[in-house]
Design an enzyme around this catalytic site. Structure first.
Site, PDB file in Angstrom:
ATOM      1  N   ARG A 276      -1.334   7.935  10.880  1.00 48.75           N
ATOM      2  CA  ARG A 276      -1.015   7.184   9.678  1.00 48.75           C
ATOM      3  C   ARG A 276       0.033   6.144  10.069  1.00 48.75           C
ATOM      4  O   ARG A 276       1.091   6.471  10.592  1.00 48.75           O
ATOM      5  CB  ARG A 276      -0.445   8.094   8.597  1.00 48.75           C
ATOM      6  CG  ARG A 276       0.136   7.336   7.405  1.00 48.75           C
ATOM      7  CD  ARG A 276       1.103   8.223   6.662  1.00 48.75           C
ATOM      8  NE  ARG A 276       1.739   7.538   5.540  1.00 48.75           N
ATOM      9  CZ  ARG A 276       3.020   7.703   5.203  1.00 48.75           C
ATOM     10  NH1 ARG A 276       3.794   8.501   5.915  1.00 48.75           N
ATOM     11  NH2 ARG A 276       3.526   7.076   4.177  1.00 48.75           N
TER      12      ARG A 276
ATOM     13  N   GLU B  65      -3.703  13.603   3.009  1.00 48.25           N
ATOM     14  CA  GLU B  65      -3.776  12.393   3.829  1.00 48.25           C
ATOM     15  C   GLU B  65      -4.384  12.692   5.188  1.00 48.25           C
ATOM     16  O   GLU B  65      -5.077  11.844   5.775  1.00 48.25           O
ATOM     17  CB  GLU B  65      -2.376  11.809   3.993  1.00 48.25           C
ATOM     18  CG  GLU B  65      -1.782  11.277   2.700  1.00 48.25           C
ATOM     19  CD  GLU B  65      -0.309  10.931   2.810  1.00 48.25           C
ATOM     20  OE1 GLU B  65       0.097   9.890   2.267  1.00 48.25           O
ATOM     21  OE2 GLU B  65       0.438  11.699   3.454  1.00 48.25           O
TER      22      GLU B  65
ATOM     23  N   ASN C   2       1.133  12.215  10.999  1.00 47.04           N
ATOM     24  CA  ASN C   2       1.525  11.547   9.761  1.00 47.04           C
ATOM     25  C   ASN C   2       3.040  11.630   9.628  1.00 47.04           C
ATOM     26  O   ASN C   2       3.578  12.626   9.150  1.00 47.04           O
ATOM     27  CB  ASN C   2       0.816  12.224   8.578  1.00 47.04           C
ATOM     28  CG  ASN C   2       1.146  11.591   7.240  1.00 47.04           C
ATOM     29  OD1 ASN C   2       2.011  10.720   7.139  1.00 47.04           O
ATOM     30  ND2 ASN C   2       0.469  12.031   6.198  1.00 47.04           N
TER      31      ASN C   2
ATOM     32  N   ARG D  75      15.800   5.649  -1.464  1.00 47.55           N
ATOM     33  CA  ARG D  75      15.503   4.241  -1.727  1.00 47.55           C
ATOM     34  C   ARG D  75      15.745   3.904  -3.186  1.00 47.55           C
ATOM     35  O   ARG D  75      15.442   4.696  -4.073  1.00 47.55           O
ATOM     36  CB  ARG D  75      14.052   3.933  -1.349  1.00 47.55           C
ATOM     37  CG  ARG D  75      13.823   3.801   0.142  1.00 47.55           C
ATOM     38  CD  ARG D  75      12.352   3.761   0.475  1.00 47.55           C
ATOM     39  NE  ARG D  75      11.829   5.085   0.764  1.00 47.55           N
ATOM     40  CZ  ARG D  75      10.530   5.364   0.964  1.00 47.55           C
ATOM     41  NH1 ARG D  75       9.639   4.398   0.887  1.00 47.55           N
ATOM     42  NH2 ARG D  75      10.147   6.603   1.227  1.00 47.55           N
TER      43      ARG D  75
ATOM     44  N   LYS E 145       3.892  15.470   9.340  1.00 48.52           N
ATOM     45  CA  LYS E 145       2.775  16.353   9.066  1.00 48.52           C
ATOM     46  C   LYS E 145       1.691  16.111  10.109  1.00 48.52           C
ATOM     47  O   LYS E 145       1.314  14.964  10.369  1.00 48.52           O
ATOM     48  CB  LYS E 145       2.213  16.106   7.663  1.00 48.52           C
ATOM     49  CG  LYS E 145       3.147  16.503   6.541  1.00 48.52           C
ATOM     50  CD  LYS E 145       2.523  16.317   5.174  1.00 48.52           C
ATOM     51  CE  LYS E 145       2.391  14.859   4.806  1.00 48.52           C
ATOM     52  NZ  LYS E 145       1.865  14.666   3.444  1.00 48.52           N
TER      53      LYS E 145
ATOM     54  N   HIS F 111       1.126   4.274   0.298  1.00 49.96           N
ATOM     55  CA  HIS F 111       0.549   5.594  -0.005  1.00 49.96           C
ATOM     56  C   HIS F 111      -0.965   5.499  -0.194  1.00 49.96           C
ATOM     57  O   HIS F 111      -1.575   6.334  -0.867  1.00 49.96           O
ATOM     58  CB  HIS F 111       1.187   6.213  -1.251  1.00 49.96           C
ATOM     59  CG  HIS F 111       2.600   6.653  -1.054  1.00 49.96           C
ATOM     60  ND1 HIS F 111       3.590   6.470  -2.007  1.00 49.96           N
ATOM     61  CD2 HIS F 111       3.213   7.256  -0.008  1.00 49.96           C
ATOM     62  CE1 HIS F 111       4.736   6.944  -1.550  1.00 49.96           C
ATOM     63  NE2 HIS F 111       4.538   7.424  -0.346  1.00 49.96           N
TER      64      HIS F 111
END
Length: 409
Positions: free
Chosen positions: A99, A385, A8, A247, A15, A187
């Site tokens: 992911r 996740e 991920n 951002r 991760k 997400h």
């Protein structure tokens, strides 16, 4: 021993989680978290309670300063692979679950990664320039390290394909909308996991109109009604919505035109400003890390924090309108789960909705932080996740096994 490694990659983090595969379930053995990869990197290795052993945590600084920034995610992944090889001499990684931030309109479910899939995913890089290149590079590294392992991609955009046209499309000429220029939302793996956790609540709570706040260096919100995403703060790209670590979040498009014309910024320079120089970093002039800002005495750091909380409260108002009324608010993500001050500030600005929190419960990061008098249930739920990625990887593996059995008949 068959193992699944989930991968991920975020804009400044990586991760991974190592799962052992049993006949009827998966069990997580280790979790790896690399944070602040682009600055002073650290690695945290957490051993879950398994095989009769107690859980443990090991944290170390990771010297990456001599490695180009664009190669640091790969370096972290190789660190994980070498670590696993040293710990499990008789084990084999049979699958990698990845992911991938953007699936576009082409991928609305987990998919087995093939050369054709990779080519299609590369075409989506312009839609997620901060993440997609890292995601795809990590898939390539895994293929190089263990060519025999299955590669499965799960997408952050999957959960949001239930959006209605009025939420999905921008007010631009239809030809552009039909060409794929519309809101996607991100997400999604985090929101999908939180949605599963809400299913464990009472019948009344699990079906309540809910806003989930995934707050971290990348931050967004999602409105969930009857278990489905109906609106999200992020849009065509992951730069829309809340101001984030680097951002800018939602901005008047006229500002972009002015920056290009007045400051003669080309496309790459403008993209760098929006994705890498703005947000908390741009406002504070100090850091893209919320913890650093929270401990700073720089007034611009506090301004960045106040702006974030203000914009978050505004977005809660918008999403409450999309839901037709709010009954449940959930905080998750690195900041959402751990920063009681940020939660307090957002909830105070949302008091007009009937939000009331218990200060003691909030300061102790309890699972429910609303008061008995609050008309909105306010929860703190840790996202996972990696668990969703592992589940989707298993689904694809089971599908492959069933297909092979059917072909053999």
């Amino acid at each position: 021993m068959s193992l699944i490694l989930t991968v991920n990659g975020g804009s400044s983090s990586l991760k991974c989680a190592l799962f052992i595969r049993y006949a009827d379930h998966d069990e997580c053995l280790y979790r790896f978290r690399f944070s602040n990869i682009l600055e002073q990197a650290q690695v945290l290795v957490r051993r879950d309670k398994a095989f009769g052993r107690e859980a443990s945590v090991e944290q170390n600084d990771l010297p990456l300063t001599d490695i180009p920034k664009e190669e640091r995610h790969q370096a972290c992944l190789k660190y994980v692979m070498e670590w696993i090889d040293a710990q499990f001499l008789d084990a084999e990684i049979c699958a990698f679950g990845h992911r991938v931030v953007h699936g576009g309109d082409m991928f609305t479910a987990p998919v087995l990664v093939t050369d054709d899939v990779m080519q299609k995913l590369e075409t989506l890089i312009p839609l997620a320039p901060l993440h997609q290149p890292y995601n795809l590079k990590l898939i390539q590294v895994c293929q190089e390290l263990i060519p025999s392992a299955i590669q499965v991609a799960s997408f952050d955009t999957m959960f949001h394909h239930s959006h209605a046209a009025e939420e999905k499309y921008y007010a631009i000429p239809r030809e552009y909308s039909e060409a794929g220029i519309h809101k996607y939302g991100f997400h999604g793996l985090s929101y999908e996991f939180i949605n599963h956790k809400l299913e464990e609540l009472s019948e009344q709570d699990k079906h309540a109109n809910t806003i989930v706040c995934h707050l971290g260096a990348g931050a967004s919100m999602c409105a969930i009604k009857d278990g489905k995403s109906i609106a999200s703060s992020m849009g065509f790209t992951a730069v829309e919505g809340l101001p984030m670590g680097t951002r800018c979040g939602t901005i008047d498009p006229g500002v972009l035109l002015f920056l290009q014309r007045h400051y003669q910024l080309d496309n790459d320079q403008l993209e760098n400003v929006l994705y890498q120089q703005s947000g908390w970093l741009g406002v504070s002039g100090e850091s893209a890390d919320m913890l650093t800002l929270r401990h700073s005495d720089n007034p611009h750091a506090q301004e960045a924090i106040d702006m974030f909380c203000y914009r978050a409260a505004l977005e809660i108002g918008r999403l409450s309108a999309a839901l037709g009324g709010l009954k449940q608010l959930v905080f998750t993500g690195g900041v959402g789960e751990n920063d009681c001050y940020i939660r307090e500030q957002i909830c105070q600005r949302s008091a007009w909705l009937g939000v009331k929190i218990n200060d003691l419960a909030n300061s102790n990061n309890l699972s429910c932080i609303s008061t008995a008098e609050s008309s909105i249930s306010v929860r703190v739920i840790a996202t996972n996740e990696e668990a969703m990625i592992a589940q989707h990887t298993e689904e694809v593996m089971d599908w492959l096994a069933a297909r092979e059995e059917q072909a053999a008949v």
